[in-house]
Structure formats: C-alpha cells, structure tokens
Design an enzyme around this catalytic site. Sequence first.
Site, short mmCIF file in Angstrom:
data_model
loop_
_atom_site.label_atom_id
_atom_site.label_comp_id
_atom_site.label_asym_id
_atom_site.label_seq_id
_atom_site.Cartn_x
_atom_site.Cartn_y
_atom_site.Cartn_z
CB SER A 1 30.91 -14.37 8.80
OG SER A 1 30.21 -14.06 9.98
CE1 TYR B 1 34.84 -10.83 10.50
CE2 TYR B 1 32.72 -11.42 11.44
CZ TYR B 1 33.95 -11.80 10.94
OH TYR B 1 34.29 -13.13 10.87
P1 NAD Z 1 42.12 -16.34 14.00
O1 NAD Z 1 42.28 -14.95 14.54
O2 NAD Z 1 42.42 -17.49 14.88
O3 NAD Z 1 42.95 -16.47 12.64
C1 NAD Z 1 43.13 -15.44 11.73
C2 NAD Z 1 44.57 -15.50 11.25
O4 NAD Z 1 44.73 -14.54 10.21
C3 NAD Z 1 45.58 -15.14 12.36
O5 NAD Z 1 46.55 -16.17 12.49
C4 NAD Z 1 46.21 -13.84 11.88
O6 NAD Z 1 47.58 -13.71 12.21
C5 NAD Z 1 46.00 -13.94 10.37
N1 NAD Z 1 46.01 -12.61 9.74
C6 NAD Z 1 45.44 -11.47 10.20
N2 NAD Z 1 45.69 -10.46 9.37
C7 NAD Z 1 46.43 -10.97 8.35
C8 NAD Z 1 47.02 -10.41 7.18
N3 NAD Z 1 46.88 -9.10 6.88
N4 NAD Z 1 47.72 -11.22 6.36
C9 NAD Z 1 47.87 -12.52 6.64
N5 NAD Z 1 47.35 -13.12 7.74
C10 NAD Z 1 46.63 -12.35 8.58
O7 NAD Z 1 40.62 -16.39 13.48
P2 NAD Z 1 39.66 -17.60 13.11
O8 NAD Z 1 38.52 -17.53 14.05
O9 NAD Z 1 40.39 -18.87 12.93
O10 NAD Z 1 39.09 -17.04 11.73
C11 NAD Z 1 39.46 -17.52 10.46
C12 NAD Z 1 38.46 -16.97 9.46
O11 NAD Z 1 37.14 -17.41 9.81
C13 NAD Z 1 38.37 -15.44 9.43
O12 NAD Z 1 38.16 -15.01 8.11
C14 NAD Z 1 37.15 -15.14 10.29
O13 NAD Z 1 36.61 -13.88 9.98
C15 NAD Z 1 36.27 -16.30 9.89
N6 NAD Z 1 35.19 -16.65 10.82
C16 NAD Z 1 35.44 -17.02 12.11
C17 NAD Z 1 34.36 -17.40 12.92
C18 NAD Z 1 34.56 -17.82 14.35
O14 NAD Z 1 33.56 -18.10 15.03
N7 NAD Z 1 35.78 -17.93 14.83
C19 NAD Z 1 33.06 -17.39 12.41
C20 NAD Z 1 32.87 -17.01 11.08
C21 NAD Z 1 33.93 -16.65 10.30
#
Ligand code: NAD
Length: 284
Positions: free
Chosen positions: A167, A180
């Site tokens: 991130s 985070y």
């Molecule tokens: P999201 O919440 O849509 O997806 C995360 C998924 O992980 C969910 O489906 C959830 O059920 C699953 N999950 C949570 N805990 C879990 C566990 N213990 N075991 C298995 N699955 C689990 O989030 P996203 O925005 O698609 O994020 C995906 C990744 O990208 C994450 O690592 C997030 O930190 C990272 N990220 C997101 C952004 C953003 O702007 N959305 C930016 C930087 C990084």
Amino acid sequence: MKIPFNIDLRDKVAVVTGGGGVLCGSFAEALAECGAKVAVLDLSKEKADLTADKINKNGGLAIGVSANVLKKESLEEARKIITEKLGSCDILINGAGGNHHKGTTTKEYLYKEDSESNEDLITFFDLDPQGVEFVFNLNFLGTLLPSQVFTKDMLEKEGAVIINVSSMNAFTPLTKIPAYSGAKAAVSNFTKWLAVHMSKVGIRVNAIAPGFFVTQQNHALLINDDGTYTERAQKIINNTPMERFGKPEELLGTLLWLVDENASSFVNGTVIPVDGGFSAYSGV
Ligand code: NAD
C-alpha cells in the site's frame, strides 16, 4: 473483462487470497482470462464463489475455497482441495488484507484538549492493542502463512511467483491509521526478505502497492452518503497528480507483467507503486 495484454498461463494454477474482494477479484478474473486455473480463497465462501462463478461463466476455470489466511490448518485444508481439483500452486497472490477501526485514531493530530478521556474520540492513547494486533496479523501473518503453505508446492517449479499486496502507507504512513501503515510496511519489507530467501529455489517475490481505489473496505471513508467525496477523499485527490482514484483494472498490467516469466524473469524483491503519482508528489 478487458485486460491490457494477454500472457499465456495455461497449465498454471493460481491461488488468490482475498479473491472475493474488489481488487483481488479482478486479479483472479485476469489470471483466468490468461488461461490459469484459479483458486479463489476467501474467508467468505459466498464471496469466493461469486468470483469463481463469474470466471466460470466467462469460460474460465475457477473454484471458490473458504480459508482463513490466519489459520495454518485452514490453509492446509484449502491446499488439499486445490491440489485435488486444480493441481498444485504455481502463482500465489497474497491479497487478503485490510484495516480495523480499533487501530485507527479519530483525528489526524493529537491536541492537548483531546487528551483526556472522551467517549466520542479514539486518540493515540485509546488505540486498542487487540485492534492493532488484528491489523498486523491480517496483513503480515496473512501474507506469511499462505506463503509458507503454498510455496511447498512451488519449489523449483518453472515460473513460480508470489505477488503480495502492499500500500501507499508502506512508503509514508497516512494519518489516523498507524496499524495498517505499519502492517503494510511489514508486507513490503517481507516481500524483499522472501525474494532473497526464495532466490535459490526459483520463486520470485514482488509486491504491488496500489494507490487509492474505492472498494468495500474504504467506501465509507471516501464517499459521503450523497455520493460526494469526504474531506479525506478530497485530500487524497489533491495529493494525486492525476487527480482521480484508480480503477481496479489499472492494476492488471502490473500484475500480469510481474506474473509472466517472459516479461519479468529478472524482477525480484520489488514493490511497484500504481498510484497516479501519489508517492512521487511531496504535496508542494
Ligand atoms: P476488499 O475488502 O474488497 O477485499 C478483501 C478480501 O479479503 C475480502 O473479500 C475479505 O473477505 C477477505 N478477507 C478478510 N480477512 C480474511 C482472512 N482472514 N482470510 C481470508 N480472506 C480474508 O479489499 P480490497 O480493497 O480489494 O483490498 C485487497 C488488498 O489490497 C488488501 O490487502 C488491501 O489492504 C489492499 N489495498 C487496497 C487499496 C484500496 O484502495 N482499496 C489500496 C492499497 C492496498
């Protein structure tokens, strides 16, 4: 789905943790589009199945598997199912991750007048160790444990790769979210450590550091009920030279490049920002 370019992943098995979510759901679809057999792993079987169904309806091959990235037994169970149904893992995407409100302060800065107990505020002094621990575990251990379980099948396999999801917070912490930010910094650091550690057994390890994408996990932080940007979202836009949020499909070119042995065979231990210039901009 429209993917930026095609790579040949036929005969490859991809395991995508957090594949029921927004970003990793689109990663799973793109890998399937390029021919990979995809295991969509998620804590929520329902969400995993939704992504897998979408892939199967579009002519790909995917299965939804319920697994908790924080429990080794659950991951071992998933590994068994995946090996039986699709074959052993070649490509591991460590996408499950996220934040928790108990590791988040209400305000950006501490002010003297807020330092006394106040029910409406979570100050630095109120950060809950369990909330902080939850976030560190989900992002860091949730990357380490699946790597331990699935790399057993990847040793000396041609084109074996791991892609972690870091991130912007890993480069410079955002206000309010120390847990985070620290946890994602650990993911970036671990990406480099693991790339070195795995270099003699032919597994490349890299990470993508997405900028800002509106997804379930941050929707309420960024978008008001009436659809306008929150103050925080506007701040992000002001600090993103391209002046907009990213779209999940804008991560796919980097994902496919890092996955493809022909395109990135000498790229190892990197963390690639995909952020519209956010991490390059000092704000001045
Ligand atoms: P999201 O919440 O849509 O997806 C995360 C998924 O992980 C969910 O489906 C959830 O059920 C699953 N999950 C949570 N805990 C879990 C566990 N213990 N075991 C298995 N699955 C689990 O989030 P996203 O925005 O698609 O994020 C995906 C990744 O990208 C994450 O690592 C997030 O930190 C990272 N990220 C997101 C952004 C953003 O702007 N959305 C930016 C930087 C990084």
